[in-house]
Design an enzyme around this catalytic site. Sequence first.
Site, PDB file in Angstrom:
ATOM      1  N   SER A 306       0.852  -1.194   0.000  1.00  0.00           N
ATOM      2  CA  SER A 306       0.000   0.000   0.000  1.00  0.00           C
ATOM      3  C   SER A 306       0.885   1.240   0.000  1.00  0.00           C
ATOM      4  CB  SER A 306      -0.920  -0.006   1.220  1.00  0.00           C
ATOM      5  OG  SER A 306      -0.156   0.067   2.408  1.00  0.00           O
ATOM      6  N   GLN A 378      -1.856  -6.119  10.648  1.00  0.00           N
ATOM      7  CA  GLN A 378      -3.248  -6.033  10.213  1.00  0.00           C
ATOM      8  C   GLN A 378      -3.963  -7.365  10.368  1.00  0.00           C
ATOM      9  OE1 GLN A 378      -2.486  -4.531   6.301  1.00  0.00           O
ATOM     10  NE2 GLN A 378      -2.485  -2.378   6.939  1.00  0.00           N
ATOM     11  N   HIS A 452       2.738  21.181  22.379  1.00  0.00           N
ATOM     12  CA  HIS A 452       3.233  22.558  22.270  1.00  0.00           C
ATOM     13  C   HIS A 452       4.050  22.990  23.486  1.00  0.00           C
ATOM     14  CE1 HIS A 452       3.646  26.028  19.986  1.00  0.00           C
ATOM     15  NE2 HIS A 452       2.457  26.608  20.112  1.00  0.00           N
ATOM     16  N   ASP A 456       7.802  23.480  18.977  1.00  0.00           N
ATOM     17  CA  ASP A 456       7.298  24.737  18.419  1.00  0.00           C
ATOM     18  C   ASP A 456       6.779  24.498  17.005  1.00  0.00           C
ATOM     19  OD1 ASP A 456       9.542  25.371  16.379  1.00  0.00           O
ATOM     20  OD2 ASP A 456      10.638  25.025  18.245  1.00  0.00           O
TER      21      ASP A 456
END
Length: 482
Positions: A306, A378, A452, A456
Amino acid sequence: KKKKKKKAEKKKKRGKKKKKNRKKKKTTLQTDMLRVLSAVRAVRGALPRRALQQQHLLHTMPALPKVIPFLLADIGEGIAEANLLAWHVKVGDKVKEFDKLCDVQSDKATVDITSRYVGTIVKLHYAEDEMAKVGKPLLDIDVADDVADASGLGSNSTAESGEQPPQSGASSEEAATAADGKNKFLMTPAVRRLVREHNIDLKQVRATGKDGRVLKDDIINFLESGPSAPAPATTTPSVGRPAPVVVQQKDTVVPIRGMQKAMVKSMNEALKVPHFGYADEYEMTELVKVRNSLKAAAEKRGIKLSYMPFIMKAASLALHSYPVLNAHVNADCTEMVYRASHNIGVAMDTPNGLLVPNVKDVQNKSVLEIATELNRLQDLGRNMKLGQADLTGGTFSLSNIGVVGGTYLSPVLVVPEVCIGALGKTRKLPRFDENDSVRAAHIMEVSWSADHRVIDGMTVALFSNLMKSYLENPASMLLDTR
């Protein structure tokens, strides 16, 4: 002087007497041991080797009680309880060592519980969908036959009873039958809730999961198409008729358990972190061509290729330049750990809910190796077999929500990681080329969230631009691939 001399003589006599008694006791003990050894040698030729081993155990170990409790062992990560998904045995069944007893689901993963004993199931302490406590009995096993008949260990204990142990590949109706004769079906709590909400008769649902499990898709297909049995003929054609709408008859209270409980805890932790968001468009036109040219070669090797392995590799290459995005921050935000390995997690929708297994050491893997590992994860996710090793140790995460839909998104951090990306749906859209002519382009929107407190906005933007350059020109990844 005479008194002292007499006292010394008496003391000397007592010492000689004690020494003589000790010697006599030692001789008696040696004689007893010789008698035991002689008795063992006398019966050694009459017993098979397996029985002799068991006889040795019986001489050196304390005798087991007739009925012993089988405790739920600690399954890691400090988990105190687990949801009992399904029993594979019932009262009266005979089991051998390593026979599958039940499936339990913790906050982290689904675990198979196997037997450590040979014996007969006497009591089940929990019903399906109940919470089992770690360190408490799951069931009681009668091991009297195991102790009394050593020669029959692990061989014909099941054959003598005339019963076959439950097989892992049995259908949902055969895998477990309740003591009251009612059929039981293997499913997760989320699927069970759907069944209760819509009042569905599971005998009419075709189960497609492993071990005859009823999956969420099975319930959805049933609601859309109705029972699998043929419907009676009617005079009115049914072509184009919409699927019947099932109306919930009453309110249902469902406890939050297992993976949902883990998600509650994870989201509560994530909400304590200030998120910084950033989004951009990535043109995937060249990558679409590369993937299409390599798809057939990967299929010959048994690998489903994929876009995700290319995206993960591009992210790993960009992390070399911005390692702060591959860091972990501690609970009180006083220090960061820059992780050497790029263990990239990929969010997956499984029958157990949303899980984020991770591919280890992406920085050292080729695109095909990443694809192979993704295929494995998966498959495990679909069969609810993801283990602790697959679900822990992640350093950076990607959510491929675009396979369902959506463009710009707002992903939530997987604490203590400091960055996560969400990939929107790749769409074919009109764009201008360098000559201002309109052309068709494959566009994917990518949304980023970062912690945060320590990251930054400039760092996230520069990282995104570098990763974007790798994906828009896949050949450039060859320059930095190690």
